[in-house]
Write a protein that holds these residues in place. Structure first.
Motif, mmCIF file in Angstrom:
data_model
loop_
_atom_site.group_PDB
_atom_site.id
_atom_site.type_symbol
_atom_site.label_atom_id
_atom_site.label_comp_id
_atom_site.label_asym_id
_atom_site.label_seq_id
_atom_site.Cartn_x
_atom_site.Cartn_y
_atom_site.Cartn_z
ATOM 1 N N LEU A 214 -5.198 -3.561 -3.826
ATOM 2 C CA LEU A 214 -4.756 -4.587 -2.880
ATOM 3 C C LEU A 214 -5.604 -5.855 -2.912
ATOM 4 O O LEU A 214 -5.055 -6.959 -2.887
ATOM 5 N N VAL B 126 1.962 1.551 -3.694
ATOM 6 C CA VAL B 126 0.879 1.866 -4.632
ATOM 7 C C VAL B 126 0.344 3.273 -4.385
ATOM 8 O O VAL B 126 0.083 4.029 -5.322
ATOM 9 N N THR C 3 -5.390 2.381 -3.397
ATOM 10 C CA THR C 3 -5.058 1.099 -2.779
ATOM 11 C C THR C 3 -6.289 0.234 -2.482
ATOM 12 O O THR C 3 -6.175 -0.998 -2.544
ATOM 13 N N ALA D 247 0.828 -1.206 0.000
ATOM 14 C CA ALA D 247 0.000 0.000 0.000
ATOM 15 C C ALA D 247 0.861 1.254 0.000
ATOM 16 O O ALA D 247 0.529 2.251 -0.653
#
Length: 364
Positions: free
Chosen positions: A194, A186, A190, A183
Protein backbone atom coordinates in the motif's frame (compact mmCIF):
# COMPACT_ATOMS: atom_id res chain seq x y z
CA UNK A 1 -21.71 10.25 50.57
CA UNK A 2 -24.38 12.08 48.60
CA UNK A 3 -21.72 14.07 46.73
CA UNK A 4 -20.45 10.87 45.08
CA UNK A 5 -23.83 9.84 43.65
CA UNK A 6 -23.55 9.67 39.86
CA UNK A 7 -19.75 9.57 39.88
CA UNK A 8 -18.07 6.65 38.13
CA UNK A 9 -16.28 4.06 40.22
CA UNK A 10 -12.66 3.98 38.89
CA UNK A 11 -12.60 0.18 39.10
CA UNK A 12 -15.85 -0.99 37.47
CA UNK A 13 -16.63 2.33 35.70
CA UNK A 14 -20.27 2.06 36.71
CA UNK A 15 -21.93 5.06 38.38
CA UNK A 16 -22.35 5.13 42.12
CA UNK A 17 -26.04 5.09 42.94
CA UNK A 18 -27.86 6.47 45.92
CA UNK A 19 -27.75 3.94 48.73
CA UNK A 20 -24.55 2.21 47.51
CA UNK A 21 -21.89 1.51 50.09
CA UNK A 22 -18.88 3.67 49.23
CA UNK A 23 -15.18 3.51 50.10
CA UNK A 24 -13.00 6.55 49.49
CA UNK A 25 -9.27 6.52 48.84
CA UNK A 26 -7.71 8.59 51.65
CA UNK A 27 -4.84 9.57 49.37
CA UNK A 28 -6.61 10.97 46.31
CA UNK A 29 -10.27 10.99 47.39
CA UNK A 30 -11.53 8.70 44.61
CA UNK A 31 -14.86 6.99 45.52
CA UNK A 32 -15.37 3.25 44.95
CA UNK A 33 -18.19 0.84 45.45
CA UNK A 34 -17.20 -0.91 48.66
CA UNK A 35 -17.17 -4.29 46.88
CA UNK A 36 -14.97 -2.86 44.09
CA UNK A 37 -12.51 -1.46 46.63
CA UNK A 38 -12.30 -4.85 48.29
CA UNK A 39 -11.82 -6.67 44.98
CA UNK A 40 -9.24 -4.19 43.64
CA UNK A 41 -7.19 -4.26 46.82
CA UNK A 42 -5.88 -0.78 46.16
CA UNK A 43 -6.64 2.46 44.39
CA UNK A 44 -6.20 2.01 40.65
CA UNK A 45 -5.43 5.67 39.98
CA UNK A 46 -1.69 5.17 40.47
CA UNK A 47 -0.67 7.91 38.03
CA UNK A 48 -2.76 10.38 40.00
CA UNK A 49 -1.01 9.28 43.20
CA UNK A 50 2.43 9.66 41.62
CA UNK A 51 1.61 13.24 40.61
CA UNK A 52 0.15 14.04 44.02
CA UNK A 53 -3.19 14.94 42.45
CA UNK A 54 -6.72 14.64 43.75
CA UNK A 55 -9.67 12.86 42.19
CA UNK A 56 -12.20 15.07 40.43
CA UNK A 57 -15.54 14.08 38.98
CA UNK A 58 -15.31 13.52 35.22
CA UNK A 59 -18.05 15.08 33.15
CA UNK A 60 -19.36 12.60 30.64
CA UNK A 61 -19.85 14.05 27.14
CA UNK A 62 -23.38 14.13 25.79
CA UNK A 63 -24.54 11.13 23.82
CA UNK A 64 -24.60 13.21 20.62
CA UNK A 65 -20.80 13.47 20.78
CA UNK A 66 -20.25 9.73 21.02
CA UNK A 67 -19.15 8.12 17.77
CA UNK A 68 -21.99 5.76 16.95
CA UNK A 69 -19.64 3.75 14.78
CA UNK A 70 -17.09 3.17 17.55
CA UNK A 71 -17.99 -0.50 17.90
CA UNK A 72 -17.37 -0.99 14.16
CA UNK A 73 -14.08 0.88 13.98
CA UNK A 74 -11.11 -1.50 14.13
CA UNK A 75 -8.79 -0.78 17.04
CA UNK A 76 -5.81 -1.98 15.00
CA UNK A 77 -6.08 -0.53 11.50
CA UNK A 78 -8.82 2.08 12.00
CA UNK A 79 -11.18 0.74 9.33
CA UNK A 80 -14.92 1.33 9.82
CA UNK A 81 -16.64 -1.97 9.10
CA UNK A 82 -20.18 -2.64 7.83
CA UNK A 83 -22.93 -3.05 10.47
CA UNK A 84 -23.07 -6.56 11.87
CA UNK A 85 -19.38 -7.28 11.35
CA UNK A 86 -17.71 -9.35 14.06
CA UNK A 87 -14.15 -9.04 12.77
CA UNK A 88 -12.40 -6.32 10.78
CA UNK A 89 -12.78 -6.95 7.06
CA UNK A 90 -9.26 -5.59 6.48
CA UNK A 91 -7.08 -7.15 9.17
CA UNK A 92 -9.33 -9.67 10.93
CA UNK A 93 -9.14 -8.10 14.40
CA UNK A 94 -12.21 -8.92 16.57
CA UNK A 95 -14.66 -6.02 16.89
CA UNK A 96 -16.77 -4.95 19.86
CA UNK A 97 -20.33 -4.87 18.53
CA UNK A 98 -21.96 -4.43 21.92
CA UNK A 99 -23.68 -1.17 22.77
CA UNK A 100 -21.03 1.11 24.29
CA UNK A 101 -21.26 1.14 28.07
CA UNK A 102 -19.75 3.71 30.42
CA UNK A 103 -16.90 1.40 31.38
CA UNK A 104 -15.81 1.00 27.78
CA UNK A 105 -15.58 4.69 26.95
CA UNK A 106 -12.16 6.36 26.77
CA UNK A 107 -13.00 9.63 28.53
CA UNK A 108 -13.06 8.02 31.99
CA UNK A 109 -10.60 5.17 31.50
CA UNK A 110 -7.50 4.95 33.73
CA UNK A 111 -4.24 3.57 32.53
CA UNK A 112 -5.02 -0.14 32.94
CA UNK A 113 -1.68 -1.22 31.52
CA UNK A 114 0.00 0.25 34.65
CA UNK A 115 -1.56 -1.84 37.49
CA UNK A 116 -1.84 -0.35 40.96
CA UNK A 117 1.25 -0.74 43.09
CA UNK A 118 0.34 1.91 45.65
CA UNK A 119 -2.13 1.81 48.48
CA UNK A 120 -5.42 3.11 49.67
CA UNK A 121 -4.22 4.34 52.98
CA UNK A 122 -2.49 1.17 54.19
CA UNK A 123 -3.99 -1.85 55.95
CA UNK A 124 -5.66 -4.48 53.83
CA UNK A 125 -5.59 -2.20 50.74
CA UNK A 126 -1.81 -1.93 50.57
CA UNK A 127 0.02 -3.67 47.74
CA UNK A 128 3.45 -4.07 46.23
CA UNK A 129 4.72 -4.68 42.71
CA UNK A 130 2.43 -6.62 40.37
CA UNK A 131 0.23 -8.13 43.10
CA UNK A 132 -2.54 -6.67 45.21
CA UNK A 133 -2.35 -6.34 48.96
CA UNK A 134 -4.86 -9.13 49.51
CA UNK A 135 -2.42 -11.64 48.02
CA UNK A 136 -4.25 -12.07 44.73
CA UNK A 137 -2.31 -11.66 41.47
CA UNK A 138 -2.94 -8.60 39.38
CA UNK A 139 -5.74 -9.66 36.98
CA UNK A 140 -4.54 -7.17 34.35
CA UNK A 141 -1.25 -9.05 34.05
CA UNK A 142 -3.16 -12.03 32.68
CA UNK A 143 -4.02 -10.46 29.31
CA UNK A 144 -1.83 -7.62 28.05
CA UNK A 145 -4.23 -6.96 25.16
CA UNK A 146 -7.28 -6.29 27.31
CA UNK A 147 -8.03 -2.61 27.67
CA UNK A 148 -10.71 -0.81 29.64
CA UNK A 149 -10.90 -2.91 32.78
CA UNK A 150 -13.33 -5.69 33.71
CA UNK A 151 -15.72 -6.71 30.97
CA UNK A 152 -13.92 -4.75 28.24
CA UNK A 153 -13.66 -6.48 24.83
CA UNK A 154 -10.49 -8.03 23.51
CA UNK A 155 -8.63 -5.57 21.30
CA UNK A 156 -5.43 -6.12 19.33
CA UNK A 157 -2.97 -3.33 20.22
CA UNK A 158 -2.16 -0.93 17.40
CA UNK A 159 1.36 -1.50 16.12
CA UNK A 160 2.59 0.84 13.33
CA UNK A 161 5.19 -1.70 12.29
CA UNK A 162 2.57 -4.33 11.49
CA UNK A 163 -0.27 -1.99 10.58
CA UNK A 164 -2.06 -3.82 7.76
CA UNK A 165 -2.74 -0.50 6.03
CA UNK A 166 0.96 0.33 5.91
CA UNK A 167 0.28 3.62 7.70
CA UNK A 168 -2.42 4.78 5.23
CA UNK A 169 -5.84 6.03 6.26
CA UNK A 170 -8.34 3.30 5.27
CA UNK A 171 -10.47 5.97 3.55
CA UNK A 172 -7.51 7.47 1.67
CA UNK A 173 -7.88 7.24 -2.11
CA UNK A 174 -5.34 5.69 -4.46
CA UNK A 175 -6.19 6.79 -7.98
CA UNK A 176 -9.89 6.76 -7.16
CA UNK A 177 -9.82 3.59 -5.05
CA UNK A 178 -10.01 3.58 -1.25
CA UNK A 179 -6.97 2.19 0.51
CA UNK A 180 -9.09 -0.30 2.46
CA UNK A 181 -10.53 -1.64 -0.83
CA UNK A 182 -7.05 -2.05 -2.29
CA UNK A 183 -6.03 -3.84 0.92
CA UNK A 184 -9.03 -6.16 0.63
CA UNK A 185 -7.86 -7.12 -2.86
CA UNK A 186 -4.12 -7.42 -2.13
CA UNK A 187 -4.73 -9.27 1.17
CA UNK A 188 -1.23 -10.72 1.72
CA UNK A 189 1.61 -8.29 2.54
CA UNK A 190 -0.50 -5.12 2.44
CA UNK A 191 1.91 -3.18 4.75
CA UNK A 192 4.50 -3.49 1.98
CA UNK A 193 2.35 -2.82 -1.07
CA UNK A 194 0.00 0.00 0.00
CA UNK A 195 2.75 2.58 0.70
CA UNK A 196 4.24 1.70 -2.70
CA UNK A 197 0.88 2.27 -4.35
CA UNK A 198 0.56 5.64 -2.63
CA UNK A 199 3.99 6.68 -3.90
CA UNK A 200 3.10 5.70 -7.47
CA UNK A 201 -0.20 7.56 -7.50
CA UNK A 202 1.14 10.71 -5.85
CA UNK A 203 1.42 13.30 -8.58
CA UNK A 204 4.46 15.56 -8.55
CA UNK A 205 4.66 18.09 -11.35
CA UNK A 206 2.00 16.19 -13.27
CA UNK A 207 3.98 12.96 -13.38
CA UNK A 208 3.56 9.80 -11.38
CA UNK A 209 6.75 8.84 -9.62
CA UNK A 210 8.30 6.46 -7.18
CA UNK A 211 11.09 3.96 -7.83
CA UNK A 212 10.63 0.53 -6.35
CA UNK A 213 12.42 -2.82 -6.25
CA UNK A 214 10.80 -6.19 -5.62
CA UNK A 215 13.17 -9.07 -4.77
CA UNK A 216 10.48 -11.71 -5.17
CA UNK A 217 9.84 -10.59 -8.74
CA UNK A 218 13.59 -10.62 -9.44
CA UNK A 219 14.14 -14.12 -8.06
CA UNK A 220 10.95 -15.87 -9.16
CA UNK A 221 10.02 -13.75 -12.23
CA UNK A 222 7.08 -15.37 -14.04
CA UNK A 223 6.17 -17.60 -11.09
CA UNK A 224 5.69 -14.57 -8.84
CA UNK A 225 3.38 -13.02 -11.42
CA UNK A 226 1.25 -16.16 -11.36
CA UNK A 227 1.38 -16.09 -7.55
CA UNK A 228 -0.07 -12.57 -7.57
CA UNK A 229 -2.71 -13.57 -10.14
CA UNK A 230 -1.25 -11.44 -12.93
CA UNK A 231 -1.79 -14.27 -15.37
CA UNK A 232 -1.54 -12.37 -18.66
CA UNK A 233 1.81 -10.76 -17.93
CA UNK A 234 2.94 -13.98 -16.23
CA UNK A 235 2.21 -16.02 -19.35
CA UNK A 236 4.16 -13.56 -21.52
CA UNK A 237 7.18 -13.58 -19.20
CA UNK A 238 7.05 -17.37 -18.94
CA UNK A 239 7.03 -17.72 -22.73
CA UNK A 240 10.06 -15.43 -23.02
CA UNK A 241 11.83 -17.35 -20.25
CA UNK A 242 11.23 -20.67 -22.02
CA UNK A 243 12.48 -19.25 -25.31
CA UNK A 244 15.64 -17.88 -23.66
CA UNK A 245 16.28 -21.26 -22.04
CA UNK A 246 16.66 -23.08 -25.39
CA UNK A 247 20.42 -22.36 -25.76
CA UNK A 248 20.95 -23.70 -22.22
CA UNK A 249 19.08 -26.89 -23.11
CA UNK A 250 21.20 -27.37 -26.23
CA UNK A 251 24.39 -26.93 -24.20
CA UNK A 252 23.10 -29.43 -21.63
CA UNK A 253 22.29 -32.13 -24.18
CA UNK A 254 25.53 -31.58 -26.11
CA UNK A 255 27.53 -32.00 -22.90
CA UNK A 256 25.50 -35.06 -21.94
CA UNK A 257 26.18 -36.68 -25.34
CA UNK A 258 29.87 -35.83 -25.06
CA UNK A 259 29.98 -37.72 -21.77
CA UNK A 260 28.16 -40.68 -23.32
CA UNK A 261 30.00 -41.07 -26.64
CA UNK A 262 32.96 -38.72 -26.27
CA UNK A 263 32.05 -36.45 -29.17
CA UNK A 264 28.55 -35.01 -28.72
CA UNK A 265 26.61 -34.81 -31.98
CA UNK A 266 23.62 -32.53 -31.32
CA UNK A 267 25.32 -29.42 -32.77
CA UNK A 268 26.14 -31.25 -36.00
CA UNK A 269 22.60 -32.61 -36.22
CA UNK A 270 21.02 -29.17 -35.98
CA UNK A 271 23.72 -27.44 -38.04
CA UNK A 272 24.98 -25.16 -35.29
CA UNK A 273 28.63 -24.38 -34.66
CA UNK A 274 30.11 -24.33 -31.16
CA UNK A 275 31.03 -20.64 -31.51
CA UNK A 276 27.53 -19.62 -32.53
CA UNK A 277 26.04 -21.68 -29.71
CA UNK A 278 28.28 -19.89 -27.23
CA UNK A 279 27.14 -16.54 -28.60
CA UNK A 280 23.48 -17.52 -28.34
CA UNK A 281 24.03 -18.89 -24.86
CA UNK A 282 25.66 -15.67 -23.63
CA UNK A 283 23.03 -13.48 -25.31
CA UNK A 284 20.18 -15.52 -23.82
CA UNK A 285 21.65 -15.26 -20.32
CA UNK A 286 22.14 -11.51 -20.71
CA UNK A 287 18.57 -10.99 -21.94
CA UNK A 288 17.25 -13.16 -19.12
CA UNK A 289 19.06 -10.99 -16.57
CA UNK A 290 17.76 -7.81 -18.22
CA UNK A 291 14.21 -9.21 -18.10
CA UNK A 292 14.58 -9.96 -14.38
CA UNK A 293 15.91 -6.47 -13.68
CA UNK A 294 13.07 -4.82 -15.58
CA UNK A 295 10.50 -7.02 -13.87
CA UNK A 296 11.95 -6.33 -10.41
CA UNK A 297 11.83 -2.55 -10.93
CA UNK A 298 8.43 -2.45 -12.63
CA UNK A 299 6.47 -5.13 -10.78
CA UNK A 300 5.18 -2.98 -7.91
CA UNK A 301 4.04 -0.29 -10.34
CA UNK A 302 2.36 -2.86 -12.57
CA UNK A 303 0.73 -4.52 -9.57
CA UNK A 304 -0.58 -1.16 -8.37
CA UNK A 305 -2.23 -0.55 -11.73
CA UNK A 306 -3.51 -4.14 -11.79
CA UNK A 307 -5.01 -3.79 -8.29
CA UNK A 308 -6.67 -0.43 -8.92
CA UNK A 309 -8.10 -1.66 -12.22
CA UNK A 310 -9.46 -4.84 -10.63
CA UNK A 311 -11.03 -2.97 -7.71
CA UNK A 312 -12.70 -0.42 -10.00
CA UNK A 313 -14.04 -3.22 -12.16
CA UNK A 314 -15.62 -4.97 -9.18
CA UNK A 315 -17.04 -1.72 -7.78
CA UNK A 316 -18.65 -0.90 -11.13
CA UNK A 317 -20.16 -4.37 -11.39
CA UNK A 318 -21.27 -4.89 -7.76
CA UNK A 319 -23.16 -2.32 -5.69
CA UNK A 320 -23.85 -4.39 -2.59
CA UNK A 321 -20.96 -3.85 -0.17
CA UNK A 322 -20.93 -7.38 1.27
CA UNK A 323 -20.88 -8.96 -2.18
CA UNK A 324 -18.32 -6.38 -3.31
CA UNK A 325 -15.82 -7.17 -0.55
CA UNK A 326 -16.39 -10.89 -0.99
CA UNK A 327 -15.57 -10.51 -4.67
CA UNK A 328 -12.41 -8.53 -3.89
CA UNK A 329 -11.24 -11.26 -1.51
CA UNK A 330 -12.03 -13.95 -4.07
CA UNK A 331 -10.48 -12.21 -7.08
CA UNK A 332 -7.45 -10.86 -5.23
CA UNK A 333 -4.90 -12.32 -2.88
CA UNK A 334 -2.44 -14.92 -4.06
CA UNK A 335 -2.68 -18.21 -5.93
CA UNK A 336 -0.53 -21.24 -5.17
CA UNK A 337 -2.37 -23.27 -7.84
CA UNK A 338 -1.30 -20.61 -10.34
CA UNK A 339 2.33 -21.17 -9.37
CA UNK A 340 1.91 -24.94 -9.75
CA UNK A 341 0.40 -24.45 -13.21
CA UNK A 342 3.40 -22.31 -14.23
CA UNK A 343 5.80 -24.96 -12.94
CA UNK A 344 3.80 -27.60 -14.79
CA UNK A 345 4.01 -25.67 -18.07
CA UNK A 346 7.77 -25.29 -17.62
CA UNK A 347 8.14 -29.03 -16.94
CA UNK A 348 6.06 -29.97 -19.98
CA UNK A 349 8.07 -27.67 -22.25
CA UNK A 350 11.30 -29.14 -20.87
CA UNK A 351 10.11 -32.70 -21.55
CA UNK A 352 8.98 -31.82 -25.08
CA UNK A 353 12.31 -30.11 -25.84
CA UNK A 354 14.24 -33.10 -24.53
CA UNK A 355 12.16 -35.45 -26.65
CA UNK A 356 12.75 -33.36 -29.76
CA UNK A 357 16.54 -33.19 -29.19
CA UNK A 358 16.80 -36.92 -28.55
CA UNK A 359 14.79 -37.57 -31.70
CA UNK A 360 17.15 -35.37 -33.70
CA UNK A 361 20.20 -37.35 -32.63
CA UNK A 362 18.43 -40.69 -33.05
CA UNK A 363 18.22 -41.69 -29.42
CA UNK A 364 14.48 -42.32 -29.70
Amino acid sequence: MQKYVGADCPYCHKPIKEGDEVSVCPQCGAPYHRACAKEAGGCVLTELHEKGGQWTRVQRPPASEIDGRASLRCSRCGSVNPPGSTVCEICGTPLDNATPEPEAEPWNRPNWQNPPAGNMGGGRFSGQGGAYGNGNPNPYDQNPYRQGGPGAPFQMPFDPFVNPMGGLDPEEELDGVKAKDAAAYVRQNTPYFLPKFKAFFRKTGGARGGFSWNWSAFIFDAYYLFYRKMYGLGAAVLAISVLLSVPSLIVYFENMLALMNGEGGLLAAIGLSAGRLQTLYSLANFLSLVMKLVLATMFNRAYAAHTVGAVKKQRAAIQDDNAYYSALARKGGVSLPGVLVAFGVTAVVSVISSTVFMGIIGMI
